[in-house]
Design an enzyme around this catalytic site. Structure first.
Site: not given
Ligand code: CO8
Length: 260
Positions: A66, A111
């Site tokens: 998400a 998500g």
């Molecule tokens: N949300 C928003 N933006 C994201 C997300 C995300 N989940 N994942 C990556 N991005 C964005 C980064 O912010 C970045 O954007 P910007 O360049 O503008 O700063 C871009 O994508 C590239 O990401 P990274 O620079 O972080 O790339 P890396 O190669 O360094 O890392 C990872 C890749 C390991 C995948 C890392 O991006 C990461 O850890 N992402 C988040 C993963 C995560 O925690 N996902 C779970 C989210 S919570 C969820 O899904 C709950 C679902 C149910 C919700 C119900 C709520 C009511």
């Protein structure tokens, strides 16, 4: 129709729906959830479509979860609504009545893993990574992850992945039964295409009966599940496809299912 966050493409009876936010690793904001709901509803009601492939743009991510930036400002009421929209989407996919394949080139986190688990078959690149990292954000999975991971991989794996938030590779996801198959990245498109074409060429009433019996049967006593199976079995006998499939076997030829 034109979407802001999705791409769609038809190849014969196969519709491919691509989450197209590669700069955000295809993270799911509310707008994307709503567009996915519409796209899947359209696929459900289009009788020319017999199988759906769901994927994410680029080769880095299926969906990295998400949208954390959007969630950061949510009130509990907004979070409840976001979670419900996501859960309803996952049910729409799971109960589409047509086979849905998740094509997973890279990260399927939070998500994104939940979205993949709502699909019926999951083909992962060997580079893909899976996980339910919500706990690291002070959250729990909100799009059905606790429930579908439990059902797919059992209580031990569900608790391990959700409590630790750790990432696992495609091989471990396969060993847990979370993914159907793991292939080399350069084979991903061909494997998904072959599978989707095979499913699209099958008898749609039979495919729908299998989906209904397996998905409904997982939630009830075996007697009721067997009843779903009998009813689905009997319904096939009202189709030309069943006559075609059985006749083709007897005549030693390949069946040509017409979806009637
Ligand atoms: N949300 C928003 N933006 C994201 C997300 C995300 N989940 N994942 C990556 N991005 C964005 C980064 O912010 C970045 O954007 P910007 O360049 O503008 O700063 C871009 O994508 C590239 O990401 P990274 O620079 O972080 O790339 P890396 O190669 O360094 O890392 C990872 C890749 C390991 C995948 C890392 O991006 C990461 O850890 N992402 C988040 C993963 C995560 O925690 N996902 C779970 C989210 S919570 C969820 O899904 C709950 C679902 C149910 C919700 C119900 C709520 C009511």
């Amino acid at each position: 129709m034109a979407y802001r966050n999705l791409l769609t493409r038809d190849d014969g009876a196969v519709r491919t729906i691509t989450v197209n936010r590669p700069d955000k690793l295809n993270a799911l904001n509310l707008d994307t959830l709503n567009e996915l709901t519409l796209a899947f509803s359209q696929a459900a009601h289009d009788s020319s479509i017999r199988a759906v492939v769901l994927t994410g743009a680029g080769d880095k991510a299926f969906v990295a979860g998400a949208d954390i930036a959007e969630m950061n400002t949510y009130t509990p009421t907004q979070a409840l609504s976001f979670s419900r929209v996501g859960q309803a989407l996952m049910l729409t996919i799971e109960r589409l009545g047509k086979p849905v394949i998740a094509r997973i080139p890279g990260y399927a986190l939070g998500g994104g893993m939940e979205l993949a688990m709502a699909c019926h078959l999951r083909i992962a690149s060997a580079k893909a990574k899976f996980g339910q990292p919500e706990i690291n954000l002070g959250l729990i999975p909100g799009f059905g992850g606790t429930q579908r991971l439990l059902r797919l991989a059992g209580r031990g794996a569900a608790l391990e992945l959700c409590l630790t938030g750790k990432q696992i590779d495609a091989a471990r996801a396969h060993a847990l039964g979370v993914v159907t198959d793991v292939v080399e990245p350069e084979q991903l498109d061909d494997v998904v295409k072959d599978l989707a074409e095979q499913l699209a060429a099958s008898a749609p009433r039979a495919a729908a009966g299998i989906l209904d019996a397996v998905l409904s049967g997982g939630e009830c006593a075996i007697e009721q599940g067997l009843d779903y199976e009998s009813q689905g079995f009997a319904l096939c006998f009202a189709t030309e496809d069943m006559r075609e499939g059985t006749s083709a076997f007897l005549e030693r030829r390949k069946p040509a299912f017409k979806g009637r």
